[in-house]
Design an enzyme around this catalytic site. Structure first.
Site, mmCIF file in Angstrom:
data_model
loop_
_atom_site.group_PDB
_atom_site.id
_atom_site.type_symbol
_atom_site.label_atom_id
_atom_site.label_comp_id
_atom_site.label_asym_id
_atom_site.label_seq_id
_atom_site.Cartn_x
_atom_site.Cartn_y
_atom_site.Cartn_z
ATOM 1 N N SER A 1 0.841 -1.190 0.000
ATOM 2 C CA SER A 1 0.000 0.000 0.000
ATOM 3 C C SER A 1 0.885 1.252 0.000
ATOM 4 C CB SER A 1 -0.937 -0.051 1.218
ATOM 5 O OG SER A 1 -1.917 0.931 1.160
ATOM 6 N N ASP B 1 -9.070 -6.456 -4.332
ATOM 7 C CA ASP B 1 -8.630 -5.165 -3.782
ATOM 8 C C ASP B 1 -9.155 -4.054 -4.687
ATOM 9 O OD1 ASP B 1 -7.349 -2.942 -2.803
ATOM 10 O OD2 ASP B 1 -5.325 -3.767 -2.907
ATOM 11 N N HIS C 1 -8.231 -5.168 0.113
ATOM 12 C CA HIS C 1 -6.921 -4.558 0.287
ATOM 13 C C HIS C 1 -6.164 -5.150 1.474
ATOM 14 C CE1 HIS C 1 -3.822 -1.597 -0.283
ATOM 15 N NE2 HIS C 1 -4.019 -1.046 0.895
#
Length: 380
Positions: A157, A324, A357
Site C-alpha cells: 500500500s 482489492d 486490500h
C-alpha cells in the site's frame, strides 16, 4: 499473551531509537532541525552487510512488524505472518529493519512530540511530510546502521509507494524492490475517501484546529469515523458479507417492535473506529493521508512513469490482489507496464483473494509461495 513463543517467531524484541541532529529539509520547504526514528531489527547483519531488508509500513503501520515486546502481548507485530525464521522474509537469511515514519505517533518524531523551539507538543504546527521525506530519513537510518545497499526494500500500500520512491531516489542502494497492493498515484476516488476521513476529524468540536493537546482533549469521535471510512475500503464486499452478512446484534424486524435494530457490521465498525481513536493521533492521520494523496511517482517526469523507472536499477516484484478495489490490480498493471517500458526486470503476480486490500497483511498460501520464492532467490 502467547503461551509459548512460536518456533518461527523472531521472539521477544526491543524497539530502538536514534536521534538525528543533522537538519532534514522537507519537501514542503520547512526543516526539522532534529528528530528521532524508532525502529526494530530482526535477524543478524552479516559481515558484508549485504543481507539487509527494509520494511516500509502503510498508513496505520509502525515499527513493530514482527515478534513480541513481552510475554504479555496479546498479538505479535503487524506482519508477523511474513517475517521470521523460515517465513517469506526469512530472518535466518536476512537482517530486517522496520521503522515508524516521521509524522507518525508510535515513537518517531511527529505531532505529539515536543517541539524543541517551544517546549510544547508540535500539534498542528508539525510540518506536512511527503513520501520522499520518509525515504530521505530512512536513508539516514541506513547510514547509521552501516547499510550501503539494501538486499531488498518491501512495502504494501503506502509502503509500496515508499519502495518505488527509494528505487528512484537512491537507485544504487536498492537491489530488489517489492511493491505490494500499491499504485503509481492515488485515483480521484481514493483521494475523495481520504478527504472524507479528514473532514470527519476536523469537524469534531474537540479538534480545535489541530491544537487539541493544548486544550487537553482529543477528537476521538472524528478519528473513529475516519477509521470507519478507511476500514470499509480495505475490505471486500465478500469479506464483509461472509463475516457479518445482515446478522443482527440487537433488535428485530418483527412488526410492532420499535426497538432500534443494530447490525453486526455496525457494531464491528464502531469497535474498530473506537479502538483506533484510542491509539492513533488525529494530526498524524491527516499528514499521512495527505502524503498518500500527494504521491505521484511520475510528476517530475512529464507524467511519464516509463521515464521515471528508467532512473532505477532494482529488480522488481509487484503483487496485487483480485478483490482489492482500493488499490486494484489495474494499478499494479500500470506499474508493471511502466517497468517493462523502461526495460527493467519485473516479476508480477495477481493473487486470488477474498479479503480486499487487507489481503496483503493476512496469511495466504499462494501469496506466501510467490513472496517466499522470490525472496529465496535474492542473493546476499
Amino acid at each position: 499473551m502467547p503461551n509459548q513463543i512460536p518456533a518461527d517467531s523472531v521472539g521477544l524484541v526491543t524497539p530502538q531509537t536514534h536521534r538525528f541532529t543533522a537538519p532534514l529539509l522537507l519537501a514542503c520547504g520547512r526543516t526539522l532541525d532534529e528528530y528521532e526514528l524508532v525502529y526494530e531489527t530482526y535477524g543478524q547483519l552479516n559481515a558484508a552487510k549485504s543481507n539487509a531488508v527494509l520494511i516500509c509500513h502503510a498508513l496505520s503501520g509502525h515499527h513493530h512488524a514482527a515478534g513480541y515486546h513481552s510475554m504479555d502481548d496479546k498479538r505479535p507485530g503487524w506482519w508477523d505472518a511474513y517475517i521470521g525464521p523460515g517465513k517469506p522474509i526469512d530472518t535466518n537469511k536476512f537482517f530486517v529493519v522496520a521503522l515508524n515514519n516521521l509524522g507518525g505517533c508510535h515513537g518517531s518524531t511527529g505531532p505529539r512530540s515536543i517541539n524543541p523551539a517551544t517546549g510544547k507538543a508540535w500539534g498542528a504546527d508539525f510540518p506536512m511530510v511527503r513520501v520522499r521525506d520518509w525515504v530521505a530519513s530512512q536513508a539516514r537510518l541506513a547510514d547509521v546502521l552501516g547499510i550501503d545497499v539494501w538486499a531488498a526494500i518491501i512495502g504494501g500500500s503506502l509502503g509500496g509507494m515508499q519502495v518505488m520512491r527509494w528505487a528512484l531516489d537512491f537507485p544504487e542502494r536498492v537491489r530488489h524492490a517489492v511493491v505490494i497492493a500499491s499504485a503509481l498515484k492515488l485515483s480521484a476516488q481514493n483521494i475523495a475517501f481520504n478527504e472524507a476521513a479528514r473532514k470527519a476529524i476536523i469537524s469534531d468540536p474537540n479538534f480545535f484546529d489541530g491544537d487539541y493537546i493544548e486544550h487537553n482533549t482529543l477528537p476521538k469521535n472524528g478519528l473513529a469515523v475516519a477509521r470507519m471510512i478507511g476500514h470499509i475500503t480495505y475490505l471486500s464486499d465478500y469479506a464483509m458479507g461472509e463475516k457479518f452478512g445482515r446478522d443482527l446484534r440487537s433488535g428485530s424486524f418483527e412488526l410492532g417492535n420499535d426497538e432500534p435494530v443494530e447490525f453486526q457490521i455496525e457494531s464491528y465498525l464502531r469497535y474498530q473506529g473506537d479502538s483506533f481513536a484510542n491509539t492513533f493521533d488525529a494530526n498524524s492521520y491527516i499528514r499521512i493521508t495527505k502524503a498518500l494523496d500527494y504521491f505521484d511517482l511520475a510528476r517530475e517526469f512529464n507524467d511519464d512513469p516509463v521515464s521515471a523507472f528508467k532512473q532505477t536499477n532494482a529488480k522488481f516484484l509487484v503483487i496485487s490482489f483480485s478483490t482489492d478495489w482500493r488499490f486494484a490490480p489495474e494499478r499494479s498493471h500500470e506499474i508493471v507496464n511502466a517497468l517493462v517500458g523502461a526495460n527493467r526486470p519485473v516479476t508480477y503476480a495477481e493473487i486470488e483473494s477474498k479479503h480486499g486490500h487487507d489481503a496483503f497483511l493476512l496469511p495466504d498460501e499462494r501469496y506466501e509461495q510467490v513472496f517466499g520464492r522470490y525472496l529465496a532467490g535474492v542473493k546476499i
